[in-house]
Design an enzyme around this catalytic site. Structure first.
Site, PDB file in Angstrom:
ATOM      1  N   PHE A 192      46.096-119.170  35.681  1.00 19.74           N
ATOM      2  CA  PHE A 192      45.316-118.357  34.748  1.00 19.74           C
ATOM      3  C   PHE A 192      44.252-117.558  35.515  1.00 19.74           C
ATOM      4  O   PHE A 192      43.514-118.108  36.319  1.00 19.74           O
ATOM      5  CB  PHE A 192      44.631-119.258  33.708  1.00 19.74           C
ATOM      6  CG  PHE A 192      43.775-118.472  32.742  1.00 19.74           C
ATOM      7  CD1 PHE A 192      44.337-117.517  31.903  1.00 19.74           C
ATOM      8  CD2 PHE A 192      42.397-118.658  32.707  1.00 19.74           C
ATOM      9  CE1 PHE A 192      43.553-116.774  31.041  1.00 19.74           C
ATOM     10  CE2 PHE A 192      41.608-117.920  31.838  1.00 19.74           C
ATOM     11  CZ  PHE A 192      42.187-116.973  31.000  1.00 19.74           C
ATOM     12  N   LYS A 241      37.743-121.660  43.541  1.00 19.16           N
ATOM     13  CA  LYS A 241      36.818-122.455  42.730  1.00 19.16           C
ATOM     14  C   LYS A 241      36.576-123.853  43.315  1.00 19.16           C
ATOM     15  O   LYS A 241      35.447-124.360  43.303  1.00 19.16           O
ATOM     16  CB  LYS A 241      37.370-122.579  41.310  1.00 19.16           C
ATOM     17  CG  LYS A 241      36.411-123.290  40.365  1.00 19.16           C
ATOM     18  CD  LYS A 241      36.855-123.193  38.918  1.00 19.16           C
ATOM     19  CE  LYS A 241      35.802-123.817  38.001  1.00 19.16           C
ATOM     20  NZ  LYS A 241      36.165-123.715  36.594  1.00 19.16           N
TER      21      LYS A 241
END
Ligand SMILES: Cc1ncc(C[n+]2csc(CCOP(=O)(O)OP(=O)(O)O)c2C)c(N)n1
Ligand SMILES: [Mg+2]
Length: 588
Positions: free
Chosen positions: A112, A162
């Protein structure tokens, strides 16, 4: 040793680099880096679209000379900032952009909001990094700032997965350190931008200068990037050689200087274009022989020898082979040239008599000033007249930003730039939508200065939402929209080269209602439709300092930008308007 997580280390590294302000918008992948911003002295300005963050960072860099910093999330956040990266790359603007990325194990899985940010931005960044370990963050940040600000400046992107910044993930833990200068240069073994010029080439250039009868200094944006405006002035005054300032170099040499010829190029003034065309020596300083300057290349300045000074060796000979090419920093090379010219003069070398050339130049200046037809009663405003009023109503160190189109050319033509770093512009990429966010960035960097943006109605509609950012953050920029109800520059080409067949260029003067739109965004909205209204609205706008102001000027759709060298033509075929300038009047 202090243990930090990668997100904390990234923000701390920015603090160590002296970053005072950054522009951005958070999202999933970059969330962990947004958290430590709460505890940081760095001011973060929350934009409404990532393109705005990029142009704000550029405007900040143009106005201050310091690198602009922007931070966005992965995927659409990253793709939204590609245009500013390309813009900064073309105009050599120092900028560091941080993008979030999906976690390392997910890279390549179509996760995503994943996109191949380093792949997408490779050709529009000076360099980009995909960081893979939290421990690398301080070094990568130092490298990024070093690359963005040294040599030929440009945008550098840091893509941050991340997991390496997320405190929830053990992989983000690192021991804080701050790399030394030596560690930075050791980590970039192939990167050694040259600074001083080759002494033999400097001497050869000085000899060419002293031997030339019709020399012109062709000053480009590199003068500003190298902080070389003072050196340029010294060189011009020492040699008595006239200077043209390209669209990117406006302000690098004062427009009111007797040796200043102003802007050359497709919409440059007759004297700047023709003096280059007839010269026997072009001294190109931080300029790159852009097609908008040369016109048809085979017909460009055919009798001119070329001295070309540039920090980027790839520019030397890219478009036109120089007789003397000097790779180096413009300021240092100009200083070396000054010394070399002085040495030669002291040992008896004298330039030929240039009085005929000088009087030819002043003859052109007298015969071909910028000019426009006078305002007729009851007709829409002349955009040039609006700009002259504005120019004459603001402090001389006002920073002027512009969008892209006819209004941009008129702004560059009719403004009188007296100081470097007072013109903020998208030259190479020609990015509509640049001016509103760039003006905001410039005002953040120079809150002491008045900042005006001159925008087109088409451009304004592309990034106007950033005025919400400006209103929320109390950044009092002033925007002048020259509303000609058209994508005017395209209309001009359709009129001149497509038999007045206007295809998809009409925008409408009333839709949107710019005054109401401005007010809805928390700005003051003003409008001028007749000549008597121009000065009062400008005075009103200048008196407001607690919020942004938008002034809409209803301008004449039929007005065209002149002079013009049509695409594919040589500079000898420059078209000047066929009416006479009004003696003594504005525009004369
Ligand atoms: C993002 C982008 N899209 C398209 C263009 C092509 N283009 C150059 S000037 C121009 C018209 C600009 O219209 P406006 O902002 O109203 O300025 P004007 O020329 O009317 O002063 C267009 C469409 C561009 N430069 N940038
Ligand atoms: Mg327009």
């Amino acid at each position: 040793m202090t243990e930090l997580n990668g997100g904390q280390a990234l923000i701390k590294a920015l603090e160590m680099e002296g970053v005072e302000v950054m522009f951005g918008l958070p999202g999933g992948a970059i969330l962990p880096v947004y958290d430590p911003i709460i505890d940081s002295p760095i001011r973060h300005i929350l934009v409404r679209h990532e393109q705005g963050a990029g142009h704000m960072a550029e405007g900040y860099a143009h106005a201050t000379g310091r690198p602009g910093v922007a931070m966005v999330t992965s995927g659409p956040g990253a793709t939204n900032i590609v245009t500013p990266l390309a813009d900064a790359y073309m105009d050599s603007v120092p900028m560091v952009v941080i993008t979030g990325q999906v976690a390392t194990p997910s890279i390549g899985t179509d996760a995503f909001q994943e996109c191949d940010t380093t792949g997408i931005t490779q050709s529009v960044t000076k360099h980009n990094f995909l960081v893979t370990k939290a421990a690398d963050i301080p070094l990568v940040v130092r490298e990024a700032f070093h690359l963005a600000t040294t040599g030929r400046p440009g945008p550098v992107l840091i893509d941050v997965p991340k997991d390496i910044v997320d405190p929830m993930n053990p992989a983000s833990a690192m021991d804080w350190y701050w790399p030394s200068d030596q560690a930075v240069s050791d980590s970039l073994p192939g990167y050694h931008p040259s600074t001083t010029g080759d002494p033999a080439a400097i001497k050869a250039a000085a000899q060419l200068i002293l031997a030339s009868s019709r020399p012109v200094i062709y000053a480009g944006g590199g003068i500003l990037k190298a902080r070389a405006a003072e050196a340029l002035r010294e060189l011009a005054e020492l040699t008595g050689i006239h200077v043209v300032t390209t669209l990117m170099a406006r302000g690098a040499f004062p427009d009111d200087h007797p040796l200043c010829l102003g802007m050359p190029g497709m919409h440059g003034n007759y004297t700047a274009v023709t003096s280059m065309q007839r010269s026997d020596l072009l001294i190109a300083l931080g300029s790159r022989f852009d097609d908008r300057i040369t016109g048809k290349l085979s017909g460009f300045a055919q009798e001119a020898k070329i001295i070309h000074v540039d920090i980027d060796p790839a520019e030397l000979g890219k478009v036109r082979r120089p007789d003397v090419g000097i790779n180096g920093d413009c300021r240092l090379v100009i200083e070396e040239l000054i010394t070399a010219i002085r040495d030669l003069t002291e040992s008896g070398t004298t330039p030929p008599d240039r009085s005929a050339w000088k009087s030819t130049i002043s003859g052109w200046q007298e015969s071909y000033p910028y000019a426009y037809e006078p305002q007729e009663d009851g007709e829409a405003l002349k955009p040039q007249m609006v700009l002259e009023h504005l120019r004459d109503s603001v402090p001389e160190d006002t920073i002027l930003c512009s969008g892209v189109g006819q209004h941009q050319m008129w702004a560059s033509q009719y403004w009188k730039f007296r100081h470097p770093y007072t013109w903020v512009n998208s030259g190479g990429l020609g990015t509509m939508g640049f001016s509103v966010p760039a003006a905001i960035g410039a005002k953040v960097g120079r809150p002491d200065r008045m900042v005006w943006a001159v925008d087109g109605d088409g451009c304004f509609q592309m990034t106007a939402q950033e005025l919400v950012t400006a209103a929320a953050e109390r950044i009092p920029v002033k925007i002048a929209i020259l509303n000609n109800a058209y994508l005017g520059m395209v209309r001009q080409w359709q009129e001149m080269f497509y038999d007045e067949r206007y295809s998809e260029v009409y925008l409408s003067p009333d839709l949107p209602d710019y005054v109401k739109w401005a007010e809805a965004m928390g700005c003051v909205g003003l409008r001028a439709e007749s000549p008597e209204e121009i000065q009062p609205v400008i005075d009103k706008a200048n008196s407001i300092d607690d919020r942004p102001v938008v002034v809409e000027f209803r301008t004449d759709s039929r007005e065209k930008v002149f002079p013009m060298v049509a695409a594919g033509k040589t500079n000898d075929e420059i078209q000047v308007p066929d009416f006479q300038p009004r003696p003594g009047g504005r525009g004369a």
